[in-house]
Scaffold this motif. Structure first.
Motif, mmCIF file in Angstrom:
data_model
loop_
_atom_site.group_PDB
_atom_site.id
_atom_site.type_symbol
_atom_site.label_atom_id
_atom_site.label_comp_id
_atom_site.label_asym_id
_atom_site.label_seq_id
_atom_site.Cartn_x
_atom_site.Cartn_y
_atom_site.Cartn_z
ATOM 1 N N THR A 120 0.894 -1.240 0.222
ATOM 2 C CA THR A 120 0.080 -0.143 0.006
ATOM 3 C C THR A 120 0.799 1.303 -0.076
ATOM 4 O O THR A 120 2.087 1.099 0.352
ATOM 5 C CB THR A 120 -0.902 0.046 1.239
ATOM 6 O OG1 THR A 120 -0.160 0.332 2.347
ATOM 7 C CG2 THR A 120 -1.540 -1.327 1.395
ATOM 8 N N ALA A 121 0.104 2.331 -0.067
ATOM 9 C CA ALA A 121 0.979 3.713 -0.074
ATOM 10 C C ALA A 121 1.626 3.863 1.389
ATOM 11 O O ALA A 121 2.652 4.465 1.306
ATOM 12 C CB ALA A 121 0.223 4.921 -0.360
ATOM 13 N N SER A 122 1.430 3.121 2.297
ATOM 14 C CA SER A 122 1.766 3.227 3.625
ATOM 15 C C SER A 122 2.683 1.968 3.962
ATOM 16 O O SER A 122 3.425 2.047 4.923
ATOM 17 C CB SER A 122 0.789 3.201 4.679
ATOM 18 O OG SER A 122 -0.426 3.844 4.552
ATOM 19 N N GLY A 123 3.020 1.191 3.204
ATOM 20 C CA GLY A 123 4.045 0.114 3.305
ATOM 21 C C GLY A 123 2.961 -1.306 2.904
ATOM 22 O O GLY A 123 2.164 -1.266 2.559
ATOM 23 N N HIS A 124 3.905 -2.149 3.490
ATOM 24 C CA HIS A 124 3.255 -3.695 3.158
ATOM 25 C C HIS A 124 2.442 -3.837 4.236
ATOM 26 O O HIS A 124 2.556 -3.384 5.474
ATOM 27 C CB HIS A 124 4.311 -4.590 3.236
ATOM 28 C CG HIS A 124 4.933 -4.735 1.957
ATOM 29 N ND1 HIS A 124 4.718 -4.642 0.705
ATOM 30 C CD2 HIS A 124 6.348 -4.701 1.595
ATOM 31 C CE1 HIS A 124 5.126 -4.895 -0.223
ATOM 32 N NE2 HIS A 124 6.781 -4.570 0.204
ATOM 33 N N VAL A 125 1.176 -4.526 4.317
ATOM 34 C CA VAL A 125 0.061 -4.759 5.096
ATOM 35 C C VAL A 125 -0.061 -6.356 4.677
ATOM 36 O O VAL A 125 -0.095 -6.897 3.824
ATOM 37 C CB VAL A 125 -1.176 -4.359 4.836
ATOM 38 C CG1 VAL A 125 -2.124 -4.596 5.894
ATOM 39 C CG2 VAL A 125 -0.925 -2.613 4.836
ATOM 40 N N ALA A 126 -0.072 -7.227 6.068
ATOM 41 C CA ALA A 126 -0.316 -8.683 6.014
ATOM 42 C C ALA A 126 -1.904 -8.861 6.102
ATOM 43 O O ALA A 126 -2.464 -8.004 6.505
ATOM 44 C CB ALA A 126 0.348 -9.156 7.233
ATOM 45 N N ALA A 127 -2.412 -9.885 5.663
ATOM 46 C CA ALA A 127 -3.678 -10.497 5.732
ATOM 47 C C ALA A 127 -3.621 -11.854 5.885
ATOM 48 O O ALA A 127 -2.666 -12.735 5.447
ATOM 49 C CB ALA A 127 -4.238 -10.087 4.200
ATOM 50 N N ALA A 128 -4.533 -12.604 6.434
ATOM 51 C CA ALA A 128 -5.031 -13.749 6.507
ATOM 52 C C ALA A 128 -6.078 -14.353 5.866
ATOM 53 O O ALA A 128 -7.161 -13.747 5.782
ATOM 54 C CB ALA A 128 -5.322 -14.125 7.851
ATOM 55 N N GLN A 129 -5.802 -15.323 5.026
ATOM 56 C CA GLN A 129 -6.987 -15.958 4.060
ATOM 57 C C GLN A 129 -7.857 -16.862 5.040
ATOM 58 O O GLN A 129 -7.374 -17.634 5.908
ATOM 59 C CB GLN A 129 -6.282 -16.550 2.997
ATOM 60 C CG GLN A 129 -7.634 -17.389 2.168
ATOM 61 C CD GLN A 129 -6.792 -18.116 0.974
ATOM 62 O OE1 GLN A 129 -5.995 -17.590 0.444
ATOM 63 N NE2 GLN A 129 -7.301 -19.123 0.913
ATOM 64 N N VAL A 130 -9.311 -16.530 4.903
ATOM 65 C CA VAL A 130 -10.212 -17.209 5.633
ATOM 66 C C VAL A 130 -11.275 -17.941 4.447
ATOM 67 O O VAL A 130 -11.385 -17.271 3.422
ATOM 68 C CB VAL A 130 -10.824 -16.485 6.550
ATOM 69 C CG1 VAL A 130 -9.973 -16.085 7.775
ATOM 70 C CG2 VAL A 130 -11.589 -15.181 6.098
ATOM 71 N N THR A 131 -12.020 -18.776 5.013
ATOM 72 C CA THR A 131 -12.823 -19.410 4.271
ATOM 73 C C THR A 131 -14.418 -18.983 4.805
ATOM 74 O O THR A 131 -14.682 -19.310 6.038
ATOM 75 C CB THR A 131 -13.081 -20.407 3.633
ATOM 76 O OG1 THR A 131 -11.843 -20.861 2.955
ATOM 77 C CG2 THR A 131 -14.427 -21.051 3.020
ATOM 78 N N LEU A 132 -15.305 -17.961 4.496
ATOM 79 C CA LEU A 132 -16.392 -17.757 4.984
ATOM 80 C C LEU A 132 -17.674 -18.650 4.667
ATOM 81 O O LEU A 132 -17.872 -19.186 3.582
ATOM 82 C CB LEU A 132 -16.999 -16.527 4.738
ATOM 83 C CG LEU A 132 -16.242 -15.298 4.986
ATOM 84 C CD1 LEU A 132 -16.416 -13.889 4.491
ATOM 85 C CD2 LEU A 132 -15.856 -15.332 6.528
ATOM 86 N N ASP A 133 -18.151 -19.555 5.639
ATOM 87 C CA ASP A 133 -19.132 -20.674 5.373
ATOM 88 C C ASP A 133 -20.222 -20.104 4.362
ATOM 89 O O ASP A 133 -20.690 -20.815 3.419
ATOM 90 C CB ASP A 133 -19.612 -21.206 6.751
ATOM 91 C CG ASP A 133 -18.581 -21.956 7.501
ATOM 92 O OD1 ASP A 133 -17.717 -22.442 6.904
ATOM 93 O OD2 ASP A 133 -18.691 -22.000 8.641
ATOM 94 N N GLN A 134 -20.946 -18.959 4.875
ATOM 95 C CA GLN A 134 -22.075 -18.456 3.960
ATOM 96 C C GLN A 134 -22.178 -17.068 3.971
ATOM 97 O O GLN A 134 -21.936 -16.342 5.054
ATOM 98 C CB GLN A 134 -23.381 -19.128 4.540
ATOM 99 C CG GLN A 134 -24.501 -18.856 3.669
ATOM 100 C CD GLN A 134 -25.590 -19.612 4.047
ATOM 101 O OE1 GLN A 134 -25.609 -20.552 5.043
ATOM 102 N NE2 GLN A 134 -26.579 -19.962 3.222
ATOM 103 N N ILE A 135 -22.369 -16.263 2.939
ATOM 104 C CA ILE A 135 -22.789 -15.001 3.154
ATOM 105 C C ILE A 135 -24.162 -14.835 2.303
ATOM 106 O O ILE A 135 -24.274 -15.304 1.261
ATOM 107 C CB ILE A 135 -21.874 -14.178 2.009
ATOM 108 C CG1 ILE A 135 -20.366 -14.243 2.533
ATOM 109 C CG2 ILE A 135 -22.061 -12.542 2.035
ATOM 110 C CD1 ILE A 135 -19.230 -13.431 1.837
ATOM 111 N N ASN A 136 -25.100 -14.164 3.176
ATOM 112 C CA ASN A 136 -26.388 -14.097 2.822
ATOM 113 C C ASN A 136 -26.640 -12.390 2.677
ATOM 114 O O ASN A 136 -26.394 -11.849 3.341
ATOM 115 C CB ASN A 136 -27.285 -14.614 3.683
ATOM 116 C CG ASN A 136 -27.284 -15.961 3.987
ATOM 117 O OD1 ASN A 136 -27.350 -16.807 2.917
ATOM 118 N ND2 ASN A 136 -27.151 -16.521 5.216
ATOM 119 N N ILE A 137 -27.272 -12.007 1.383
ATOM 120 C CA ILE A 137 -27.484 -10.603 1.381
ATOM 121 C C ILE A 137 -28.808 -10.817 0.650
ATOM 122 O O ILE A 137 -29.142 -11.387 -0.344
ATOM 123 C CB ILE A 137 -26.641 -10.100 0.052
ATOM 124 C CG1 ILE A 137 -25.216 -10.023 0.812
ATOM 125 C CG2 ILE A 137 -27.000 -8.594 -0.150
ATOM 126 C CD1 ILE A 137 -24.181 -9.727 -0.534
ATOM 127 N N GLY A 138 -29.855 -10.413 1.522
ATOM 128 C CA GLY A 138 -31.348 -10.646 1.185
ATOM 129 C C GLY A 138 -31.469 -12.107 0.502
ATOM 130 O O GLY A 138 -31.097 -12.929 1.472
#
Length: 180
Positions: free
Chosen positions: A119-137
């Motif tokens: 990023t413009a602020s430097g490196h950022v770490a992230a953790a991969q996850v799996t979301l079981d379910q996403i409901n939108i309406g």
């Protein structure tokens, strides 16, 4: 099918931000960055829900009004919690803020943050996850690949790892339609 000509106006700002923010890197493979925006967050909810049948298959959809900030926002139910998302077609994955990950009771440790993006602020770490379910309406997706940012960000992003699970999404003027 996505109408890229219509999406062009929406994506101009996101593409510029992605160019500034850099590329997400995972195991030496470059993919577009999930870039948080610093604009004021507005609330916009789906304005309509539709159900229908197309070629014998259930075809649910929602229509979302563009917020005053020019973005599309949606509330999603994940693990019984409501998460407010910016819909971001420039993000390769669903990206969760650390606060939203805590609300979802995602139990992460330092060793889980194996993804890195610049990023413009430097490196950022992230953790991969799996979301079981996403409901939108009426829309529902299972086993959605996401990432949790290790640094605070203004909001979570509903990126392409969710949108690609839909049969269609499109923007027409000031409305976005998501189709199961």
């Amino acid at each position: 099918m996505v109408d890229f000509a219509v999406l062009k106006g929406l994506l101009v700002g996101l593409i510029a931000a992605a160019a500034v923010m850099g590329l997400m890197r995972r195991e030496g493979t470059s993919i577009p960055d999930a870039v948080p925006t610093t604009q004021q967050q507005s609330t916009s909810h789906p304005t309509s829900h539709q159900s229908g049948h197309q070629n014998g298959h259930q075809n649910d959809s929602i229509t979302i009004a563009r917020a005053k900030d020019g973005h599309f926002w949606v509330d999603a139910d994940i693990n019984g919690e409501t998460i407010h998302f910016l819909i971001d077609t420039g993000a390769s994955h669903v990206i969760l803020t650390p606060d939203d990950a805590k609300r979802l009771r995602l139990d992460l440790i330092a060793d889980d943050y194996t993804l890195s993006y610049a990023t413009a602020s430097g490196h950022v770490a992230a953790a991969q996850v799996t979301l079981d379910q996403i409901n939108i309406g009426p829309l529902s997706a299972t086993n959605v690949i996401a990432a949790v940012n290790d640094h605070p960000m203004p909001h979570s992003l509903l990126g392409m790892s969710y949108l690609n699970l839909l049969s269609q999404f499109s923007v027409n003027g000031n409305t976005m339609t998501l189709v199961q």
